[in-house]
Design an enzyme around this catalytic site. Structure first.
Site, short mmCIF file in Angstrom:
data_model
loop_
_atom_site.label_atom_id
_atom_site.label_comp_id
_atom_site.label_asym_id
_atom_site.label_seq_id
_atom_site.Cartn_x
_atom_site.Cartn_y
_atom_site.Cartn_z
N ASP A 158 -14.53 -185.14 16.38
CA ASP A 158 -14.94 -184.84 17.75
C ASP A 158 -16.37 -185.34 17.92
O ASP A 158 -17.30 -184.77 17.34
CB ASP A 158 -14.89 -183.34 18.02
CG ASP A 158 -13.45 -182.80 18.05
OD1 ASP A 158 -12.60 -183.37 17.34
OD2 ASP A 158 -13.20 -181.82 18.78
N LYS A 222 -12.42 -185.18 25.84
CA LYS A 222 -12.65 -183.75 25.71
C LYS A 222 -13.78 -183.34 26.64
O LYS A 222 -14.78 -184.04 26.76
CB LYS A 222 -12.99 -183.46 24.25
CG LYS A 222 -13.37 -182.03 23.93
CD LYS A 222 -13.55 -181.85 22.40
CE LYS A 222 -14.21 -180.53 22.07
NZ LYS A 222 -14.47 -180.37 20.64
N LYS A 258 -8.54 -182.70 25.91
CA LYS A 258 -8.88 -181.42 25.30
C LYS A 258 -9.95 -180.70 26.11
O LYS A 258 -11.11 -181.09 26.08
CB LYS A 258 -9.37 -181.64 23.86
CG LYS A 258 -9.83 -180.35 23.18
CD LYS A 258 -10.21 -180.58 21.73
CE LYS A 258 -10.86 -179.34 21.14
NZ LYS A 258 -11.34 -179.55 19.76
#
Lengths: 322, 485
Positions: A158, A222, A258
């Site tokens: 991430d 995300k 996400k």
């Protein structure tokens, strides 16, 4: 935008727009605008869908399987991470039919420990590399961070984007960084690109960032780190779902979404699943393409799951703290 | 529709509403039988189930009701505005308290989804009463003279598409200004008006101030023609509106008409596409398109036509049609068999004229009156499907190349009720809105209503305004030193 039939050609054609800041800016600013009132209105109206009985049971299990169980604290210890891993594999020790979560999400130095804790299960290990959460470090440092995590066995990285560069209009710098991190992920790790939408501030920026991330090869986009005031909201997630839907229509490439931070209740999680279902569609209703970045959500999902199974609310002592 | 995540049915409980097997007319504070004893049945459009038997007003009943309203007018109009306001506030609060019951009732009688009655109709109904309650003691500041007076008895005829909301639009300003009311609801949707009669009693409203006469066109015609009616307000079809205008012509009755429409929804190439798609859907599929200000003509800039239509078709495929009492339903039933056959005829005509018809795959329930959301592409201004009001879930798609062409096409209709503009450019919104001959122009949104915003049309869409400060004018006589009307 046109809708080309040949996906490969389209993806190839899109790479030309990244040649310079000005071509990239022209492309990103040429994306359809976002009307904030309309976007939030749509998100709110989808939030009134009533999900009950079998649909609710399905949604709860799906949501559990989409959770990236997260601990991102300075105080994290191997013990805490091992506990988290055990919980990810068997979220509800009293009911082994409960699905495992999608992943555990930890800092890079905890990847090896986490990997061990979930060994032999379907649970992936995600790591927030690239000088999380501010992203304020030299590219070399960020890449080292990523390589470290990947070497320790991370299945997913991430990364945070350089919001400063993005807001300054240095789109190529942001793009190049994502490309470099993607390369550092190699073939073994999937890349989630975090925009920190609360800092990007406008919906137009969020759409632009989404396309920028996807053009640079993100496997997931995300919303946020969970470390700022405004994190995932139904509206910004809806917007990102529109972006991945449009991107696939144009290039044939599917990218995951996400939302992270601030999703605490089953009710909220189900609202997000409705957004996925009615915006991007059922192809995204799978933990390969949609995740919840959340730590406290899981326990509420588990309590609701127990309620559906037993007809009674159990209370926080009937689910594990970690 | 998604097969992976199939929503379980989530019906709203019918138990919250208690529909009696029969209802009378509401005259002078009492429920009474029709003078000639006639009754008619009201059915639920989604199931064809008979909901109740309702007394059918005739000429004699109109006579009785107008007489009662005339008598009540003397006292009601003499009340200080602040006293009338108290009644209106009380009515508004009761509507809020009973909103779930009324929402379910409206859905049963009208066929529209509970989502709309619950989230749009009822909040707006209460808001209108609250809004006009606020005006009741401030009429001298409304800009219609220093001491504006009520007109007398208002004869009001309302349609079936928003039964309770149209009632609120009519009754709230009439009462606030000191008029008394005889209202005829549509024959397919009389129930919520009768429940409103009960609310008037609950609020202790003096007898005769509000009278409700369920019935057919003949009762409406008698009401409009009654010599002791001082003000006529009508919402409905243009054809009936013209008849009413003829009847009223030459009398001293004040008239407002809110008639049909063929609203243009103009999408420029720089529009926020995703929100425009939502707005188009809301514009034409809200209340199954049975909305006089529906955005039934989509004018899309040619350069984005394909992209927009792809998005629109994809979006239509996610619309959920079915049981209107299900909280997840987007598209309910058509109000009546008659309306369904009207829509069917117009759509067949559109096909015969060569426009291209498209509908998403959707299951149609076996009983009740249903029509799938429908798109017509390759439509030109010369097609009747682009000119006639369908009053159903049918969208005609036309294209344009320049802003001037968009304006010319949007205005090229006998109607002029509503229009929408979709663009990210503020200056274009202002420039185009100023040129559109429509009573309401929405920008980057559609079908938004608010009691503080006036509503009404140009040309064959009628005249006069409802809502807002402007809505008071229709119920007031300007003051003059002698107090003449």
């Amino acid at each position: 935008m046109t809708m080309p039939t040949n996906a490969t050609n389209a993806a190839h054609a899109l790479t030309d727009v990244t040649a310079s800041d000005s071509t990239l800016r022209r492309f990103l600013h040429g994306l359809p605008g976002v009307d904030a009132v309309g976007l939030e209105g749509r998100a709110a109206s989808l939030g009134t869908r009533s999900i009950k009985t079998t649909a609710k049971a399905y949604a709860i299990d799906l949501a559990i399987s989409m959770v990236d169980l997260t601990t991102l604290e300075g105080a994290d210890t191997p013990g805490k991470v091992r506990a988290l891993g055990a919980k990810a594999v068997h979220p509800d020790p009293t009911d082994r039919t409960t699905p495992a979560t999608a992943a555990v999400c930890v800092y890079p130095d905890m990847v090896a420990t986490a990997k061990e804790a979930v060994a032999g299960s379907s649970v992936k290990v995600a790591s927030v590399a690239t000088a999380f959460p501010a992203g304020r470090a030299a590219l070399a440092v960020k890449l080292a961070d990523v390589r470290d995590a990947v070497a320790a066995g991370a299945d997913e990285i991430d990364m945070v984007i350089d919001r400063g560069a993005f807001l300054a209009g240095k789109y190529v710098k942001v793009y190049d960084e994502i490309v470099a991190v993607k390369e550092a992920c190699g073939t073994s790790a999937r890349l989630k690109v975090i925009f920190e939408t609360g800092e990007l501030s406008t919906y137009d920026n969020i759409r632009r960032a989404s396309w920028l991330g996807m053009l640079a090869g993100a496997d997931f986009i995300k919303t946020s780190t969970g470390k700022v005031a405004v994190n995932a909201t139904p509206a910004n997630t809806l917007l990102m779902l529109e972006a991945v839907r449009d991107y696939r229509a144009q290039t044939g490439i599917q990218v995951g979404v996400k939302p992270a931070g601030g999703i605490r209740t089953t009710k909220d999680a189900i609202k997000f699943l409705v957004l996925v279902n009615e915006t991007a569609g059922e192809d995204w209703l799978d933990n390969h393409w949609f995740r919840f970045g959340a730590s406290s959500l899981l326990n509420d999902l588990l309590m609701q799951r127990q309620k559906l199974a037993t007809g009674r609310y159990s209370g926080p002592d009937y689910v594990t703290v970690d | 529709m998604a097969s992976v995540f199939a929503y379980a049915p989530a019906p709203e409980s019918r138990g919250v509403v208690d529909i009696a097997p029969s209802y009378g007319l509401f005259i002078d504070g009492e429920f009474v039988e029709a003078a000639d004893g006639k009754v008619f049945k009201t059915v639920s459009p989604s199931t064809e189930e008979v909901l109740s038997e309702v007394a059918q007003a005739g000429e004699a009943d109109v006579e009785r009701a107008v007489k009662a309203a005339r008598k009540a007018f003397e006292k009601w109009s003499a009340l200080p505005g602040s006293e009338r306001a108290k009644y209106l506030f009380r009515i508004a609060r009761i509507i809020q308290e009973r909103s779930r019951e009324l929402a379910v009732l409206e859905t049963l009688d009208n066929g529209k989804p509970i989502k709309e009655t619950r989230d749009a109709d009822l909040p707006l109904v209460a808001a209108h009463f609250f809004y006009y309650a606020g005006w009741a003691d401030k009429l001298e500041h409304a800009g219609f003279g220093s001491n504006p007076k009520p007109l007398g008895v208002a004869g009001q005829v309302i349609p079936w598409n928003f039964p309770l909301l149209m009632l609120a639009w009519k009754i709230a300003p009439a009462l606030a200004t000191g008029n008394t009311v005889v209202l005829k609801p549509a024959e397919t949707t009389p129930l919520s008006a009768l429940f409103f009669a009960d609310i008037c009693r609950q609020a202790g409203l003096p007898k005769g101030v509000v009278n409700i006469l369920p019935g057919y066109g003949d009762a409406g015609a008698a009401l409009v023609a009654h010599p002791d009616v001082n003000k006529v307000a009508f919402t409905g079809s243009t054809a009936v509106g013209k008849e009413i205008a003829r009847t009223v012509a030459g009398t001293r009755k004040k008239l407002t008409l809110e008639l049909g429409g063929k609203g243009a929804n103009i999408v420029f190439d720089d529009a926020p596409i995703d929100q425009a798609v939502e707005g188009i859907v809301n514009g034409i599929f809200f209340n199954q398109g049975q909305v006089c200000c529906a955005g039934s003509r989509l004018l899309v800039q040619e350069s984005i036509q394909d992209e927009l239509l792809d998005s629109l078709k994809r979006r239509l495929s996610t619309l959920r049609l079915g049981d209107p009492l299900d909280k997840n339903t987007d598209i309910g039933a058509i109000n009546s068999e008659e309306q369904l056959s009207r829509i069917t005829t117009l759509v067949e005509q559109g096909e015969a004229e060569g426009a291209e018809r498209w509908s998403p795959a959707c299951e149609i329930p076996t009983s009740g009156y249903w029509f799938a959301p429908t798109l017509f592409t390759n439509v030109t201004q010369a097609h009747r499907i682009a000119r006639d009001e369908v009053f159903g879930p049918v969208l005609s798609v036309l294209t344009f190349r320049t802003p001037d062409e968009a304006v010319a096409k949007a205005n090229n209709t006998p109607y002029g009720l509503s229009a929408g503009i979709w663009t990210e450019k503020g200056s274009r919104i202002l420039a185009v809105a100023g040129k559109l001959r429509a009573g309401v122009v929405w920008s980057n949104t559609f079908n938004k209503f608010d009691p503080t915003s006036p509503f009404g049309g140009y040309k064959e869409s009628g005249f006069g305004r409802e809502g807002a400060r402007h809505g008071l004018e229709a119920y007031l006589a300007p003051s003059s030193p002698e107090g003449e009307r």
